[in-house]
Enzyme design. Sequence first.
Site, PDB file in Angstrom:
ATOM      1  N   CYS A  81      34.719  25.204 -17.963  1.00 41.95           N
ATOM      2  CA  CYS A  81      33.604  25.854 -17.285  1.00 41.95           C
ATOM      3  C   CYS A  81      33.426  25.206 -15.915  1.00 41.95           C
ATOM      4  O   CYS A  81      33.388  23.976 -15.806  1.00 41.95           O
ATOM      5  CB  CYS A  81      32.340  25.692 -18.133  1.00 41.95           C
ATOM      6  SG  CYS A  81      30.819  26.200 -17.319  1.00 41.95           S
ATOM      7  N   CYS A  98      32.704  22.798 -22.368  1.00 45.52           N
ATOM      8  CA  CYS A  98      32.142  23.924 -21.628  1.00 45.52           C
ATOM      9  C   CYS A  98      30.622  23.820 -21.709  1.00 45.52           C
ATOM     10  O   CYS A  98      30.085  22.787 -22.110  1.00 45.52           O
ATOM     11  CB  CYS A  98      32.675  25.267 -22.125  1.00 45.52           C
ATOM     12  SG  CYS A  98      32.168  25.736 -23.776  1.00 45.52           S
ATOM     13  N   CYS A 104      30.591  16.735 -15.346  1.00 43.69           N
ATOM     14  CA  CYS A 104      31.289  16.125 -16.479  1.00 43.69           C
ATOM     15  C   CYS A 104      31.044  14.617 -16.514  1.00 43.69           C
ATOM     16  O   CYS A 104      31.266  13.929 -15.506  1.00 43.69           O
ATOM     17  CB  CYS A 104      32.784  16.408 -16.385  1.00 43.69           C
ATOM     18  SG  CYS A 104      33.731  15.784 -17.797  1.00 43.69           S
TER      19      CYS A 104
END
Length: 253
Positions: free
Chosen positions: A194, A122, A201
């Site tokens: 998130c 997150c 990512c």
Amino acid sequence: MPRQKPTSSGLEPPEFLRLAGHPLRWQLLVELAHSDRQVTELTELVDKQQNLVSYHLGVLRKGGLVRFRRSSADGRDTYYAIDLRRCADLLAEAGRSLHPALPPAAAPADTAPAGASVLFLCTGNSARSQMAEGLLRSRGGDRVLVRSAGIRPKPVHQHAVKVMGEFGVDLTDARSKHVDELHDERFDHVITLCDRVREVCPEFSGNPDAVHWSIPDPAEQSDGVAAFRRTATELAERIGFLLHRLTSLPATG
């Protein structure tokens, strides 16, 4: 012999079969059982026009099989998620409607296969990912390698520590970590919690299974510790289903 009339209970299929029996709706449910998705992603995955996908998502929403949330990264986007608990209840009801011996009984999945590895990501690694890590470690034991990290780490939130204590998980000594600290580690599953992090990512070696759970940051909500309890409850349910998936898939080491 005179022909017997059908029983009244057999005249109409059970609710789950009516909702999920359509081929496209079944495809959508299968995709959402793996990861939360945006409409545009689902359109590409099932190779259908967006208006058709949106219509059938609306049918599934009305029946309570899927839910949606506005993206915290871009409020114009919407993430859809499957309600696996609702699906399980309706499946059991469908079984009972056919024969009392048929309700499905899922085997408990409180352990994962040896070597299973999961990373939760997150933004701050201060609440959601720490809570998910603690819950999975508590339920998976030493058979699962579980880590958490963030892209902008900040201290673990005191409400996360408090609420996890209520769930029997001790986060007193938890430490926030930057995702770069774990970049060289190998994971079977990388789960983003998130919406912002999902869009940035980083890639990990070994081509891990990428999953997204669109969960709002409880620290950004106005009702304090109650928001953290809602987050913990949702994470606990999702992790319960995750353990079944880990059990059914071999770990890659």
